[in-house]
Motif scaffolding. Structure first.
Motif, short mmCIF file in Angstrom:
data_model
loop_
_atom_site.label_atom_id
_atom_site.label_comp_id
_atom_site.label_asym_id
_atom_site.label_seq_id
_atom_site.Cartn_x
_atom_site.Cartn_y
_atom_site.Cartn_z
N GLY A 64 0.79 -1.23 0.00
CA GLY A 64 0.00 0.00 0.00
C GLY A 64 0.82 1.28 0.00
O GLY A 64 0.26 2.37 0.01
N THR A 65 2.15 1.14 -0.02
CA THR A 65 3.02 2.31 -0.02
C THR A 65 4.05 2.18 -1.15
O THR A 65 4.41 1.07 -1.54
CB THR A 65 3.76 2.45 1.32
OG1 THR A 65 4.37 1.19 1.67
CG2 THR A 65 2.80 2.84 2.44
N PRO A 66 4.53 3.30 -1.68
CA PRO A 66 5.46 3.27 -2.82
C PRO A 66 6.82 2.67 -2.46
O PRO A 66 7.28 2.78 -1.32
CB PRO A 66 5.60 4.75 -3.22
CG PRO A 66 4.43 5.44 -2.60
CD PRO A 66 4.13 4.68 -1.35
N MET A 67 7.45 2.11 -3.45
CA MET A 67 8.77 1.51 -3.30
C MET A 67 9.81 2.54 -2.87
O MET A 67 10.70 2.27 -2.06
CB MET A 67 9.17 0.86 -4.63
CG MET A 67 10.34 -0.09 -4.57
SD MET A 67 10.49 -0.95 -6.16
CE MET A 67 11.99 -1.88 -5.88
N LEU A 68 9.70 3.75 -3.43
CA LEU A 68 10.64 4.81 -3.09
C LEU A 68 10.50 5.21 -1.62
O LEU A 68 11.49 5.51 -0.96
CB LEU A 68 10.41 6.02 -3.99
CG LEU A 68 11.31 7.24 -3.74
CD1 LEU A 68 12.78 6.87 -3.91
CD2 LEU A 68 10.94 8.38 -4.68
N THR A 69 9.27 5.19 -1.11
CA THR A 69 9.04 5.52 0.29
C THR A 69 9.74 4.52 1.21
O THR A 69 10.33 4.89 2.22
CB THR A 69 7.53 5.54 0.60
OG1 THR A 69 6.89 6.48 -0.27
CG2 THR A 69 7.28 5.96 2.05
N HIS A 70 9.68 3.23 0.85
CA HIS A 70 10.37 2.21 1.65
C HIS A 70 11.86 2.51 1.72
O HIS A 70 12.49 2.43 2.78
CB HIS A 70 10.17 0.81 1.04
CG HIS A 70 8.75 0.46 0.78
ND1 HIS A 70 8.38 -0.49 -0.16
CD2 HIS A 70 7.59 0.93 1.32
CE1 HIS A 70 7.07 -0.59 -0.18
NE2 HIS A 70 6.57 0.26 0.69
N LEU A 71 12.42 2.85 0.57
CA LEU A 71 13.85 3.11 0.50
C LEU A 71 14.23 4.33 1.33
O LEU A 71 15.23 4.31 2.06
CB LEU A 71 14.28 3.32 -0.97
CG LEU A 71 15.76 3.58 -1.23
CD1 LEU A 71 16.62 2.44 -0.71
CD2 LEU A 71 16.01 3.78 -2.72
N MET A 72 13.43 5.39 1.25
CA MET A 72 13.74 6.61 1.98
C MET A 72 13.60 6.41 3.49
O MET A 72 14.41 6.90 4.27
CB MET A 72 12.82 7.75 1.52
CG MET A 72 13.11 8.26 0.12
SD MET A 72 14.73 9.08 -0.02
CE MET A 72 15.75 7.76 -0.67
N ILE A 73 12.55 5.69 3.90
CA ILE A 73 12.36 5.41 5.33
C ILE A 73 13.53 4.61 5.88
O ILE A 73 14.06 4.89 6.96
CB ILE A 73 11.02 4.68 5.56
CG1 ILE A 73 9.85 5.62 5.31
CG2 ILE A 73 10.96 4.11 6.99
CD1 ILE A 73 8.50 4.94 5.41
N LEU A 74 13.94 3.60 5.12
CA LEU A 74 15.05 2.76 5.57
C LEU A 74 16.36 3.54 5.56
O LEU A 74 17.18 3.42 6.49
CB LEU A 74 15.17 1.54 4.65
CG LEU A 74 16.08 0.43 5.17
CD1 LEU A 74 15.37 -0.35 6.27
CD2 LEU A 74 16.48 -0.52 4.05
N TYR A 75 16.55 4.36 4.53
CA TYR A 75 17.79 5.13 4.40
C TYR A 75 17.95 6.12 5.55
O TYR A 75 19.06 6.37 6.03
CB TYR A 75 17.76 5.87 3.06
CG TYR A 75 18.98 6.71 2.78
CD1 TYR A 75 20.23 6.12 2.62
CD2 TYR A 75 18.88 8.10 2.67
CE1 TYR A 75 21.35 6.90 2.36
CE2 TYR A 75 19.99 8.88 2.40
CZ TYR A 75 21.22 8.27 2.26
OH TYR A 75 22.35 9.03 2.01
N VAL A 76 16.83 6.69 6.01
CA VAL A 76 16.89 7.65 7.11
C VAL A 76 16.76 6.96 8.47
O VAL A 76 17.47 7.30 9.43
CB VAL A 76 15.76 8.70 6.96
CG1 VAL A 76 15.73 9.64 8.17
CG2 VAL A 76 15.95 9.51 5.68
N GLY A 77 15.87 5.98 8.54
CA GLY A 77 15.57 5.36 9.83
C GLY A 77 16.58 4.33 10.32
O GLY A 77 16.86 4.26 11.52
N LEU A 78 17.13 3.53 9.40
CA LEU A 78 18.05 2.48 9.82
C LEU A 78 19.31 3.03 10.49
O LEU A 78 19.73 2.51 11.54
CB LEU A 78 18.43 1.59 8.62
CG LEU A 78 19.24 0.34 8.95
CD1 LEU A 78 18.49 -0.56 9.93
CD2 LEU A 78 19.57 -0.44 7.67
N PRO A 79 19.95 4.08 9.96
CA PRO A 79 21.11 4.65 10.65
C PRO A 79 20.76 5.16 12.05
O PRO A 79 21.56 5.01 12.99
CB PRO A 79 21.54 5.81 9.74
CG PRO A 79 21.07 5.40 8.39
CD PRO A 79 19.77 4.71 8.63
#
Length: 236
Positions: A64-79
């Motif tokens: 239900g969410t865009p692929m780019l959103t997953h990448l951005m959330i992970l890129y910001v949130g994982l660190p």
């Protein structure tokens, strides 16, 4: 506008070194996504307590969410998560040690897992339940019946949709340039910036992706032919 064929060829040649990066992202995300998808599909089909609910929420949110959103959330949130835990527990590992392509691997694998789970689930549900019951009747355990009877038939039924999902992940890999990964799309932008011939550069990138897509389609056709031959009782 006049198409510069000489630069189109030059751009095409300069894009080739970026092809392995795109293929690596696609292969890793597809393999990891297939493993995740199989686990999620089994959890939902067999209504495993807790895991079934978690799997349903996971699939719903990711699809239900865009692929780019997953990448951005992970890129910001994982660190933030890794550095926070490192500081809390005194770990020496920090997020700066993660290569940029690592974020693409993780994010795209999570995305692929949700989509593959639905493809795998539909393939398994296409197999007659009576075959599993017959396998139990002759003494097979459920894992044995799944591995030797259900999975091969489910794979054959799901193969066209699996192929489409692989192609989708190949095309989706272009989003990796947003986290500074030099894939085909990013390389096209770099090549075009030398003389501002973006049309020729992106046209060359389109030709590369077209070629890779045709390759996937051809491999799928060969695999489908062998699987169907096996299902008919022939010699694969």
């Amino acid at each position: 506008m006049k198409l510069d064929f000489s630069f189109l060829w030059t751009a095409f040649i300069k894009l080739l070194p970026a092809v392995p990066t795109t293929i690596n992202i696609t292969v890793v995300s597809v393999l990891c996504g297939f493993i995740i998808g199989t686990f999620v599909a089994l959890s939902r089909i067999y209504k495993v307590p807790v895991l079934n609910q978690i799997s349903t929420v996971y699939v719903t949110i990711i699809r239900g969410t865009p692929m780019l959103t997953h990448l951005m959330i992970l890129y910001v949130g994982l660190p933030l998560l890794i550095d926070g835990l490192g500081k809390e527990f005194g770990w020496s590992f920090r997020s700066v040690s993660i290569p940029m392509i690592g974020f693409a691997y993780i994010s795209f694998s999570i995305t692929a897992g949700a989509y593959f789970s639905e493809v795998i689930r539909s393939g398994m549900q296409a197999v007659n339940k009576g075959q599993l019951e017959a396998a139990h009747a002759i003494g097979m355990t459920t894992p044995q019946a799944l591995r030797r009877i259900v999975f091969p038939q489910a794979f054959a039924a799901a193969l066209p949709n699996l192929s489409n999902s692989v192609i989708g992940m190949l095309h989706g890999s272009t989003l990796a340039f947003t986290v500074s990964v030099v894939d085909i799309n990013a390389q096209a932008q770099i090549v075009a910036s030398t003389n501002w011939k973006f049309f020729e550069a992106y046209l060359a990138a389109a030709l590369v992706f077209w070629g890779l897509t045709i390759l996937i389609e051809r491999l799928t056709a060969l695999l489908e032919k062998r699987v169907n031959l096996y299902n008919r009782g022939g010699v694969a």
